[in-house]
Design a protein around this motif. Structure first.
Motif, PDB file in Angstrom:
ATOM      1  N   ARG A  12     -20.851 -30.275  -3.609  1.00  8.08           N
ATOM      2  CA  ARG A  12     -19.496 -30.790  -3.443  1.00  8.08           C
ATOM      3  C   ARG A  12     -18.768 -30.138  -2.275  1.00  8.08           C
ATOM      4  O   ARG A  12     -17.939 -30.761  -1.651  1.00  8.08           O
TER       5      ARG A  12
ATOM      6  N   VAL B 120     -18.587 -40.465  -5.550  1.00  9.35           N
ATOM      7  CA  VAL B 120     -17.428 -39.722  -6.049  1.00  9.35           C
ATOM      8  C   VAL B 120     -16.467 -39.346  -4.925  1.00  9.35           C
ATOM      9  O   VAL B 120     -15.252 -39.451  -5.080  1.00  9.35           O
ATOM     10  N   GLU B 121     -17.013 -38.915  -3.798  1.00  9.89           N
ATOM     11  CA  GLU B 121     -16.191 -38.485  -2.669  1.00  9.89           C
ATOM     12  C   GLU B 121     -15.826 -39.705  -1.824  1.00  9.89           C
ATOM     13  O   GLU B 121     -16.667 -40.251  -1.117  1.00  9.89           O
ATOM     14  N   GLU B 122     -14.572 -40.139  -1.906  1.00  7.29           N
ATOM     15  CA  GLU B 122     -14.148 -41.368  -1.233  1.00  7.29           C
ATOM     16  C   GLU B 122     -14.387 -41.343   0.269  1.00  7.29           C
ATOM     17  O   GLU B 122     -14.845 -42.332   0.845  1.00  7.29           O
ATOM     18  N   THR B 123     -14.073 -40.233   0.915  1.00  6.61           N
ATOM     19  CA  THR B 123     -14.236 -40.179   2.374  1.00  6.61           C
ATOM     20  C   THR B 123     -15.697 -40.307   2.781  1.00  6.61           C
ATOM     21  O   THR B 123     -16.003 -40.918   3.794  1.00  6.61           O
ATOM     22  N   ILE B 124     -16.584 -39.762   1.971  1.00  9.80           N
ATOM     23  CA  ILE B 124     -18.020 -39.870   2.263  1.00  9.80           C
ATOM     24  C   ILE B 124     -18.489 -41.295   1.976  1.00  9.80           C
ATOM     25  O   ILE B 124     -19.212 -41.893   2.768  1.00  9.80           O
TER      26      ILE B 124
ATOM     27  N   THR C 158     -22.425 -37.704  -4.728  1.00  8.77           N
ATOM     28  CA  THR C 158     -21.511 -37.393  -3.631  1.00  8.77           C
ATOM     29  C   THR C 158     -21.077 -38.661  -2.903  1.00  8.77           C
ATOM     30  O   THR C 158     -19.932 -38.793  -2.497  1.00  8.77           O
TER      31      THR C 158
ATOM     32  N   GLY D 185     -18.801 -34.743   6.595  1.00 11.81           N
ATOM     33  CA  GLY D 185     -17.506 -35.010   7.227  1.00 11.81           C
ATOM     34  C   GLY D 185     -17.486 -34.589   8.683  1.00 11.81           C
ATOM     35  O   GLY D 185     -16.987 -35.311   9.549  1.00 11.81           O
TER      36      GLY D 185
ATOM     37  N   VAL E 243     -20.325 -32.233   1.486  1.00 11.38           N
ATOM     38  CA  VAL E 243     -19.155 -33.018   1.885  1.00 11.38           C
ATOM     39  C   VAL E 243     -18.620 -32.531   3.230  1.00 11.38           C
ATOM     40  O   VAL E 243     -18.303 -33.331   4.117  1.00 11.38           O
ATOM     41  N   ARG E 244     -18.567 -31.217   3.393  1.00 10.52           N
ATOM     42  CA  ARG E 244     -18.073 -30.645   4.650  1.00 10.52           C
ATOM     43  C   ARG E 244     -18.969 -31.040   5.818  1.00 10.52           C
ATOM     44  O   ARG E 244     -18.493 -31.483   6.867  1.00 10.52           O
TER      45      ARG E 244
END
Length: 84
Positions: free
Chosen positions: A11, A54-58, A51, A19, A15-16
């Motif tokens: 997470r 769940v992670e909208e930006t990804i 990921t 991004g 994600v980092r």
């Protein structure tokens, strides 16, 4: 990625990193069509797959296309005979 189990760091680190890759691509610093995430030793790929949902930006930038699993044919049948 930082040292440690990807299940625990997915997470944060994943994600980092995804991004940062997206930002650099948008700026024209790098180009790519695909990202392959190799998870050696990971018994359950679900945390990595989640990921992307769940992670909208990804999820807005990347699309999960496939999960490939490699099985040791010599030892796979022995693993299925074990009782928990």
């Amino acid at each position: 990625m930082n040292n440690g189990c990807i299940c625990c760091t997915v997470r944060g680190d994943l994600v980092r990193i995804l991004g940062q890759l997206a930002e650099r691509r948008d700026l024209g610093e790098i180009t790519f069509d695909r990202v392959i995430i190799e998870t050696t030793g990971l018994a359950d790929p679900a945390p990595v797959a989640q990921t992307f949902f769940v992670e909208e930006t990804i999820g807005e930038y990347y699309q999960l296309d496939a999960i490939v699993t490699v099985v040791d044919a010599k030892h796979a049948s022995a693993a299925t005979r074990r009782t928990p």
